[in-house]
Design a protein around this motif. Structure first.
Motif, PDB file in Angstrom:
ATOM      1  N   MET A 108      80.948  -7.083 106.601  1.00  0.00           N
ATOM      2  CA  MET A 108      82.225  -7.177 105.940  1.00  0.00           C
ATOM      3  C   MET A 108      83.384  -6.963 106.928  1.00  0.00           C
ATOM      4  O   MET A 108      84.389  -7.630 106.847  1.00  0.00           O
ATOM      5  CB  MET A 108      82.258  -6.132 104.810  1.00  0.00           C
ATOM      6  CG  MET A 108      83.477  -6.185 103.967  1.00  0.00           C
ATOM      7  SD  MET A 108      83.419  -7.667 102.962  1.00  0.00           S
ATOM      8  CE  MET A 108      84.892  -7.489 102.059  1.00  0.00           C
ATOM      9  N   PHE A 109      83.196  -6.011 107.839  1.00  0.00           N
ATOM     10  CA  PHE A 109      84.231  -5.729 108.829  1.00  0.00           C
ATOM     11  C   PHE A 109      84.479  -6.942 109.726  1.00  0.00           C
ATOM     12  O   PHE A 109      85.632  -7.246 110.067  1.00  0.00           O
ATOM     13  CB  PHE A 109      83.828  -4.512 109.669  1.00  0.00           C
ATOM     14  CG  PHE A 109      84.801  -4.213 110.774  1.00  0.00           C
ATOM     15  CD1 PHE A 109      86.034  -3.658 110.482  1.00  0.00           C
ATOM     16  CD2 PHE A 109      84.482  -4.498 112.092  1.00  0.00           C
ATOM     17  CE1 PHE A 109      86.931  -3.383 111.495  1.00  0.00           C
ATOM     18  CE2 PHE A 109      85.376  -4.228 113.109  1.00  0.00           C
ATOM     19  CZ  PHE A 109      86.610  -3.670 112.805  1.00  0.00           C
ATOM     20  N   GLU A 110      83.400  -7.655 110.104  1.00  0.00           N
ATOM     21  CA  GLU A 110      83.539  -8.824 110.965  1.00  0.00           C
ATOM     22  C   GLU A 110      84.336  -9.926 110.267  1.00  0.00           C
ATOM     23  O   GLU A 110      85.136 -10.617 110.898  1.00  0.00           O
ATOM     24  CB  GLU A 110      82.169  -9.360 111.387  1.00  0.00           C
ATOM     25  CG  GLU A 110      81.413  -8.439 112.327  1.00  0.00           C
ATOM     26  CD  GLU A 110      80.641  -7.356 111.586  1.00  0.00           C
ATOM     27  OE1 GLU A 110      80.517  -7.418 110.345  1.00  0.00           O
ATOM     28  OE2 GLU A 110      80.181  -6.418 112.263  1.00  0.00           O
ATOM     29  N   GLN A 111      84.114 -10.096 108.984  1.00  0.00           N
ATOM     30  CA  GLN A 111      84.853 -11.106 108.232  1.00  0.00           C
ATOM     31  C   GLN A 111      86.335 -10.744 108.147  1.00  0.00           C
ATOM     32  O   GLN A 111      87.205 -11.603 108.310  1.00  0.00           O
ATOM     33  CB  GLN A 111      84.281 -11.260 106.827  1.00  0.00           C
ATOM     34  CG  GLN A 111      82.937 -11.932 106.788  1.00  0.00           C
ATOM     35  CD  GLN A 111      82.362 -11.986 105.377  1.00  0.00           C
ATOM     36  OE1 GLN A 111      82.824 -11.271 104.497  1.00  0.00           O
ATOM     37  NE2 GLN A 111      81.368 -12.834 105.206  1.00  0.00           N
ATOM     38  N   ALA A 112      86.630  -9.498 107.904  1.00  0.00           N
ATOM     39  CA  ALA A 112      88.021  -9.054 107.831  1.00  0.00           C
ATOM     40  C   ALA A 112      88.707  -9.225 109.183  1.00  0.00           C
ATOM     41  O   ALA A 112      89.876  -9.633 109.250  1.00  0.00           O
ATOM     42  CB  ALA A 112      88.088  -7.602 107.380  1.00  0.00           C
ATOM     43  N   LEU A 113      87.993  -8.934 110.241  1.00  0.00           N
ATOM     44  CA  LEU A 113      88.550  -9.113 111.580  1.00  0.00           C
ATOM     45  C   LEU A 113      88.816 -10.589 111.875  1.00  0.00           C
ATOM     46  O   LEU A 113      89.862 -10.934 112.425  1.00  0.00           O
ATOM     47  CB  LEU A 113      87.585  -8.521 112.617  1.00  0.00           C
ATOM     48  CG  LEU A 113      88.066  -8.499 114.058  1.00  0.00           C
ATOM     49  CD1 LEU A 113      89.326  -7.648 114.179  1.00  0.00           C
ATOM     50  CD2 LEU A 113      86.978  -7.965 114.964  1.00  0.00           C
ATOM     51  N   THR A 152      91.830 -11.720 109.843  1.00  0.00           N
ATOM     52  CA  THR A 152      93.050 -11.175 110.441  1.00  0.00           C
ATOM     53  C   THR A 152      93.441 -11.945 111.694  1.00  0.00           C
ATOM     54  O   THR A 152      94.614 -12.286 111.884  1.00  0.00           O
ATOM     55  CB  THR A 152      92.861  -9.684 110.779  1.00  0.00           C
ATOM     56  OG1 THR A 152      92.502  -8.988 109.590  1.00  0.00           O
ATOM     57  CG2 THR A 152      94.123  -9.089 111.365  1.00  0.00           C
ATOM     58  N   ALA A 153      92.472 -12.239 112.545  1.00  0.00           N
ATOM     59  CA  ALA A 153      92.758 -12.995 113.766  1.00  0.00           C
ATOM     60  C   ALA A 153      93.234 -14.410 113.426  1.00  0.00           C
ATOM     61  O   ALA A 153      94.201 -14.908 114.019  1.00  0.00           O
ATOM     62  CB  ALA A 153      91.518 -13.046 114.648  1.00  0.00           C
ATOM     63  N   ALA A 154      92.574 -15.063 112.485  1.00  0.00           N
ATOM     64  CA  ALA A 154      92.966 -16.422 112.095  1.00  0.00           C
ATOM     65  C   ALA A 154      94.357 -16.437 111.475  1.00  0.00           C
ATOM     66  O   ALA A 154      95.164 -17.340 111.760  1.00  0.00           O
ATOM     67  CB  ALA A 154      91.937 -17.002 111.124  1.00  0.00           C
ATOM     68  N   THR A 155      94.659 -15.454 110.669  1.00  0.00           N
ATOM     69  CA  THR A 155      95.980 -15.368 110.053  1.00  0.00           C
ATOM     70  C   THR A 155      97.063 -15.143 111.102  1.00  0.00           C
ATOM     71  O   THR A 155      98.128 -15.757 111.054  1.00  0.00           O
ATOM     72  CB  THR A 155      96.010 -14.229 109.013  1.00  0.00           C
ATOM     73  OG1 THR A 155      94.986 -14.464 108.042  1.00  0.00           O
ATOM     74  CG2 THR A 155      97.353 -14.142 108.319  1.00  0.00           C
ATOM     75  N   THR A 156      96.785 -14.281 112.063  1.00  0.00           N
ATOM     76  CA  THR A 156      97.753 -14.017 113.131  1.00  0.00           C
ATOM     77  C   THR A 156      98.006 -15.271 113.962  1.00  0.00           C
ATOM     78  O   THR A 156      99.159 -15.602 114.263  1.00  0.00           O
ATOM     79  CB  THR A 156      97.250 -12.878 114.035  1.00  0.00           C
ATOM     80  OG1 THR A 156      97.028 -11.722 113.234  1.00  0.00           O
ATOM     81  CG2 THR A 156      98.244 -12.567 115.134  1.00  0.00           C
ATOM     82  N   ILE A 157      96.962 -15.982 114.317  1.00  0.00           N
ATOM     83  CA  ILE A 157      97.114 -17.214 115.101  1.00  0.00           C
ATOM     84  C   ILE A 157      97.864 -18.265 114.303  1.00  0.00           C
ATOM     85  O   ILE A 157      98.769 -18.929 114.828  1.00  0.00           O
ATOM     86  CB  ILE A 157      95.738 -17.720 115.572  1.00  0.00           C
ATOM     87  CG1 ILE A 157      95.164 -16.753 116.605  1.00  0.00           C
ATOM     88  CG2 ILE A 157      95.846 -19.131 116.145  1.00  0.00           C
ATOM     89  CD1 ILE A 157      93.734 -17.036 116.987  1.00  0.00           C
ATOM     90  N   ALA A 158      97.537 -18.421 113.036  1.00  0.00           N
ATOM     91  CA  ALA A 158      98.231 -19.397 112.192  1.00  0.00           C
ATOM     92  C   ALA A 158      99.708 -19.049 112.055  1.00  0.00           C
ATOM     93  O   ALA A 158     100.573 -19.940 112.100  1.00  0.00           O
ATOM     94  CB  ALA A 158      97.563 -19.468 110.819  1.00  0.00           C
ATOM     95  N   LEU A 159     100.012 -17.776 111.922  1.00  0.00           N
ATOM     96  CA  LEU A 159     101.409 -17.341 111.823  1.00  0.00           C
ATOM     97  C   LEU A 159     102.171 -17.635 113.114  1.00  0.00           C
ATOM     98  O   LEU A 159     103.313 -18.102 113.072  1.00  0.00           O
ATOM     99  CB  LEU A 159     101.462 -15.855 111.495  1.00  0.00           C
ATOM    100  CG  LEU A 159     102.849 -15.259 111.268  1.00  0.00           C
ATOM    101  CD1 LEU A 159     103.524 -15.915 110.079  1.00  0.00           C
ATOM    102  CD2 LEU A 159     102.733 -13.762 111.048  1.00  0.00           C
TER     103      LEU A 159
END
Length: 78
Positions: free
Chosen positions: A1-6, A9-16
């Motif tokens: 679960m932690f890996e998915q959240a990470l 988060t990384a994908a959202t940051t890059i997209a932003l």
């Protein structure tokens, strides 16, 4: 679960970051096209070229031409 959240988060940051860069590149052109009268755009392009010759400004053809003219005038050709 932690890996998915990470990963999310990384994908959202890059997209932003990508979205922010796209908006920063397009917004000045939209403002100029909407609020600057057509007969004043050439002068604005020359003014912006004299102030800043960043890669982002060179996307607009008039600015690209003004930047090239400025570089020819100053002898700073790349």
């Amino acid at each position: 679960m932690f890996e998915q959240a990470l990963a999310v988060t990384a994908a959202t940051t890059i997209a932003l970051l990508v979205l922010t860069e796209i908006i920063a590149a397009v917004l000045p052109m939209v403002i100029v096209l909407l609020f600057v009268p057509p007969h004043e755009r050439d002068g604005l392009a020359r003014l912006l070229a004299a102030c800043d010759s960043s890669r982002r400004l060179r996307l607009w053809p008039a600015l690209r031409a003004a930047v090239e003219a400025r570089r020819r005038a100053t002898g700073n050709l790349r």
